[in-house]
Design an enzyme around this catalytic site. Structure first.
Site, short mmCIF file in Angstrom:
data_model
loop_
_atom_site.label_atom_id
_atom_site.label_comp_id
_atom_site.label_asym_id
_atom_site.label_seq_id
_atom_site.Cartn_x
_atom_site.Cartn_y
_atom_site.Cartn_z
N ALA A 159 0.80 -1.22 0.00
CA ALA A 159 0.00 0.00 0.00
C ALA A 159 0.83 1.27 0.00
O ALA A 159 0.74 2.11 -0.91
CB ALA A 159 -0.95 -0.02 1.20
N GLU A 210 10.52 -5.50 -3.51
CA GLU A 210 9.47 -6.20 -2.77
C GLU A 210 9.85 -7.66 -2.66
O GLU A 210 10.05 -8.34 -3.66
CB GLU A 210 8.12 -6.05 -3.48
CG GLU A 210 7.03 -7.00 -3.02
CD GLU A 210 6.76 -6.91 -1.52
OE1 GLU A 210 6.72 -7.97 -0.86
OE2 GLU A 210 6.61 -5.79 -0.99
N CYS A 266 -6.32 -6.55 3.96
CA CYS A 266 -7.54 -6.51 4.77
C CYS A 266 -8.63 -7.40 4.19
O CYS A 266 -9.56 -7.80 4.91
CB CYS A 266 -8.06 -5.07 4.87
SG CYS A 266 -6.90 -3.91 5.61
N ASP A 312 2.61 0.66 8.10
CA ASP A 312 2.65 -0.10 9.34
C ASP A 312 4.00 -0.10 10.04
O ASP A 312 4.13 -0.69 11.11
CB ASP A 312 2.24 -1.56 9.07
CG ASP A 312 0.79 -1.70 8.69
OD1 ASP A 312 0.06 -0.69 8.72
OD2 ASP A 312 0.38 -2.83 8.35
#
Length: 457
Positions: free
Chosen positions: A12, A36, A46, A288
């Site tokens: 995100a 990544e 989610c 996060d």
């Protein structure tokens, strides 16, 4: 070639930052390299519980933009590539191709840390056994779906009762498993006050979910085949053909720690309003892996939510792309669902307010989501905290059905605007019998809180 931006993390925050920077500057002026370590990018973690339950058909439905789409826009996205070290002084990172094992250093002019969070996985006996699953990535979701199909029985245990835990309990019930949820807390959903969490427990038990509170897991015994067969606590053993871990997450900041970047109490990176890492004008961080400013308490908090991650990415992308944006802070709004029960919160819980040194009046009211006489009206419980003497709204929690959860958005706006409960009463909210009573439940709670402030109780 102009500047080079290196982004660590392709979900995100990382891909939102890369995409926003690309909108502001073209490839001839700004090279963007994204590392990544996983197989996927730009997906909704989610949504994984709803994919597991079958509400979402396939993993592809959770992917917002494919690697090919990012590359077509001039972003050098390198999947299955793990960053091993950051050298802030030399402005470079060392990365390893997980396919070939090859390592190399890449220079940067600007660096974005979007490393996300790491699931808590305590070192318990059997924690890595077959049949034990985490739920963090699309690969995790696929492994769990495959594991459920191959499970030798229909007993499932969920360890942890936060958002992921309750959502996974719902998913497992939907798939026909008998579910036991084991939690260290007195009630599920520690993001709520215990009295509101008790409402969640009652509803879950009504759905056939066994909730075991105040229980510390001591091990996950395995059978002769090495597969998990149970979850044990200090005095009880719960049979398990499948175990799902929903214990929570911590900031994935080991790289940042080794590089000497500033971390807060939770281990999250510390940033300024533009999401630049404190003391490092060429490094940004978001999502996060950072701490955020709480607009209600005035303290730093660790709140790993996808809404913040995406907003951080937009702010960071503007900064590294030569524009300007800031992220002022949060009020801690979150919603969840357990079957048809909706759960929402924003602002401070009672223990948060106490920790912040605030004195407050808590009130709890019962209402309905529609006019009481309208077909389908269902009960709703709203808890509200108001600051003593000033009446400033401090927090709201909602448990109910029939559209209860999204009412929290009204409270989130009021908190952001630093409104008093008296001012909340005067909000001009919409009314029609299919949608709300004449007095919306938020307004009913505000009236009760305002009376408590006046009385000084």
């Amino acid at each position: 070639m102009g500047e080079r931006v290196v982004v660590i993390g392709g979900d995100a925050t990382g891909m939102a930052a890369a995409s926003q920077a690309r909108r502001l500057r073209d490839a001839d002026d700004l090279e963007i390299v994204v590392f990544e370590k996983g197989h996927h990018c730009s997906y909704s973690a989610c949504g994984i519980p709803y994919w597991v339950s079958g509400d979402v058909d396939a993993a592809d439905d959770l992917i917002a933009r494919t690697p090919a789409e990012h590359r077509d826009r001039g972003i050098d996205l390198r999947l299955r590539t793990e960053v091993l070290d950051i050298d802030p002084a030399g402005r470079r990172v060392c990365a390893r191709d997980l396919g070939t094992g090859a390592q190399s250093w890449t220079d940067y002019d600007k660096l974005v840390l979007a490393t996300g969070a790491t699931p808590v996985r305590p070192p318990l006996p059997g924690i890595d056994a077959d049949g034990v699953y985490g739920v963090q990535t699309l690969d995790d979701g696929q492994a769990l779906i495959d594991g459920l199909a191959a499970a030798p029985g229909r007993e499932a245990v969920v360890v942890g009762a936060g958002y992921i835990g309750v959502e996974m309990a719902e998913a497992l019930v939907t798939r026909g498993f008998r579910v036991t949820m084991v939690t260290r807390g007195a009630e599920p959903m520690s993001s709520l006050d215990p009295d509101m969490g008790a409402l969640v427990r009652k509803a879950m038990e009504g759905m056939g979910i066994r909730v075991v509170p105040d229980a510390e897991v001591t091990g996950l015994p395995t059978g002769a085949d090495g597969r998990v067969r149970a979850v044990t606590t200090a005095d009880t053993e719960y049979p398990a053909d499948v175990v799902v871990l929903g214990i929570g997450v911590r900031p994935a900041t080991d790289l940042a720690r080794r590089a000497g970047l500033p971390l807060g109490e939770s281990g999250g990176l510390l940033t300024d309003l533009a999401q630049r890492v404190r003391g490092h004008d060429e490094i940004w961080a978001g999502g996060d892996c950072v701490e955020v400013f709480d607009l209600v308490s005035g303290a730093l908090r660790y709140v790993p939510l996808g809404t913040y991650a995406n907003k951080h990415g937009q702010v960071i992308g503007s900064g590294v792309g030569g524009g300007y944006a800031t992220f002022p802070g949060v009020v801690g709004t979150a919603i969840s669902r357990v079957c048809d029960l909706e759960v929402a919160r924003t602002g401070l819980r009672e223990k948060d307010a106490v920790r912040a040194g605030l004195q407050f009046h808590p009130v709890t009211i019962e209402s309905t989501g529609r006019a009481g006489y309208f077909p389908g009206a269902a009960p709703m419980t709203v808890k509200m905290l108001a600051e003593r003497r000033t009446g400033r709204l401090l927090g709201v929690q909602i448990v109910g059905r029939d559209g209860a959860a999204k009412r929290i958005d009204t409270a989130a706006v009021a908190l952001t605007a630093r409104m008093t409960v008296e001012q909340v009463i005067s909000l001009d909210l919409g009314y029609a019998p299919p949608f709300s009573p004449v007095w919306d439940p938020i307004l009913v709670a505000a009236r009760a809180a305002a009376r408590a402030v006046v009385r000084g109780e």
